[in-house]
Design an enzyme around this catalytic site. Structure first.
Site: not given
Ligand SMILES: Cc1ncc(COP(=O)(O)O)c(C=O)c1O
Lengths: 75, 374
Positions: B70, B177, B318
């Protein structure tokens, strides 16, 4: 044996020493690394860190604001 | 308990736990400190950086550790839009991106940035020609995930990268992913996001790879760590664990998981009437199966399977509490009633063929009883 080269100019302390040690650990014993460092804190602190791990500073040469070192990987 | 929600997050591999425990216990120094304890921490940090850099075909100086995917995505989008200091600008995204991209794009839109959301086809694929057509002189960034988090569709990302390169527009790949699973042209992208917890590493750690020379401003200001792009003392144990997780990934394991995925999809379609596969059967992430069963709400199916010890999810973690159909499936043109049946079954390093058999058996029971009950 051909010398490897690692340019750590612009890399802060102690990341520069960490990267130099990482590279030296991957080299054969006795092989030489041409190492470029900034003047100032890097040239003061990196060579002792390498020596502490048993690597040998064979030569050091000031080149303006930078230093070029020859380091022999630990035997 | 059978865990089939590896697209949400993965169990931390034993080797990763060991690396992290050792780092937590023994390597407490601040990696910016000039003394021995600092150097020891810096060695763990730089080792992990070298590992991630190699996996992303990048230089160690191009690797910026963040608190996760994120943050990496926010840094990429917010930074690229502001990179040259001018107001306005234009951003291109797909409508099936992760919320950390879509919500950031919406936030920037509120600040006067024009946003183009590209169409996708019925399998969730972006057409590289649409990317080409969307580009404008003021486009600051194109952001596409090489593989989708809900339906697992792998994008024609080489052609998309070529379209961006031809126009001289920076490309961001949210590879959270895809990382270690599918090939993507990291070398052609200006920015690449990856994270630890999708690859059996820890949560709360990620990387934004920033191509050398790209004038990205930081989101966080402070001590100037990570080349000034991410101030704050780095989470050394998590970063060391992330590096270890990258080392553990292997094409052989990916192939094994693809076999489990295919077995699940084949068995689901054979054994269950009214089964539907979302996404592509060919261009698909090795660990992802996204399916639905006519007339059976995905939300209820997830709960019923959980009662039988089988953990799956609806789309992204989410969105799992939501009663609205998935935005990804909606963008793919799936009608709301059908989209609401979707569940995501995602395999990982710990998944066995027995787990797949058990999941199919449980699905047969649950789907039959849910259909019988109405
Ligand atoms: C494609 C993708 N981008 C970003 C994220 C967010 O990453 P994080 O949970 O490390 O903030 C996720 C999964 O959580 C994801 O599947």
């Amino acid at each position: 044996m051909s010398a490897e080269r690692l340019d750590l100019r612009g890399v802060k302390c102690p990341a520069n020493a960490a990267r130099a040690l990482l590279r030296l650990e991957c080299m054969d014993a006795g092989q030489e690394l041409e190492l470029w460092l900034d003047d100032g804190e890097p040239i003061d602190s990196v060579p002792p860190s390498l020596e502490q791990e048993g690597h040998e500073i064979v030569d050091r040469d000031r080149q303006g604001m930078h230093w070029c070192l020859r380091v022999r990987a630990r035997r | 308990m059978i865990y089939l929600d590896n697209a949400s997050t993965t169990p931390v591999a034993r080797e990763v736990v060991e690396t992290m425990l050792a780092a937590l216990r023994d390597t407490y120094g601040n990696p910016s400190s000039g003394h021995r304890a600092g150097l020891d921490a810096a060695r763990l940090l730089e080792r992990a950086r070298a590992i991630v850099a190699a996996a992303l075909q990048a230089d160690p100086d191009e690797v910026v550790f963040t608190s996760g995917g994120t943050e990496a995505n926010n840094l990429a989008l917010q930074g690229a839009v502001r990179a040259d200091g001018r107001p306005g600008g234009h951003l291109v995204v797909s409508p099936i991106e992760h919320s950390s991209v879509l919500e950031t794009a919406a936030f920037l839109e509120g600040q006067g940035v024009a946003v183009t959301r590209l169409p996708v086809d019925g399998e969730g694929r972006v057409d590289p020609d649409d990317v080409r057509r969307a580009l404008r002189p003021d486009t600051r960034l194109v952001s596409i995930a090489p593989a989708n988090h809900e339906v697992g569709t792998v994008q024609p990302v080489d052609a998309i990268a070529a379209a961006c390169a031809d126009a001289g527009i920076p490309l961001h790949l949210d590879a959270c992913q895809a990382f270690t699973r599918v090939a993507f042209p990291a070398d052609l992208a200006t920015l690449v996001s990856v994270n630890g917890h999708k690859i059996h590493g820890p949560k709360g750690v990620g990387v934004l790879r920033v191509r050398r020379g790209f004038p990205l401003p930081p989101l966080l200001h402070g001590g100037g760590q990570e080349g000034g792009l991410r101030s704050g003392t780095p989470n050394v144990p998590a970063i060391a664990g992330f590096g270890r997780a990258v080392q553990l990934a292997s094409p052989a394991e990916n192939a094994r998981q693809a076999g489990l995925r295919d077995a699940f999809l084949d068995r689901a379609q054979e054994a269950l009437p009214g089964a539907r596969v979302f996404g592509s059967r060919t261009d698909r992430l090795c660990n992802n199966a996204c399916v639905g069963f006519d007339g059976v709400p995905g939300r209820e199916l997830v709960v019923a399977l959980d009662r039988l010890g089988i953990q799956v999810s609806r789309g992204s973690a989410c969105a799992s509490g939501s009663t609205r159909p998935s935005a990804v499936l909606t963008a793919m043109g799936v009608p709301a009633t059908v989209a609401l049946t979707a569940i995501r079954v995602s395999v990982g390093r710990t998944t066995t063929m027995d787990d797949i058999e058990a999941a199919i058996a449980a699905l047969k029971r649950v789907v039959a009883s849910m259909r019988g009950g109405r």
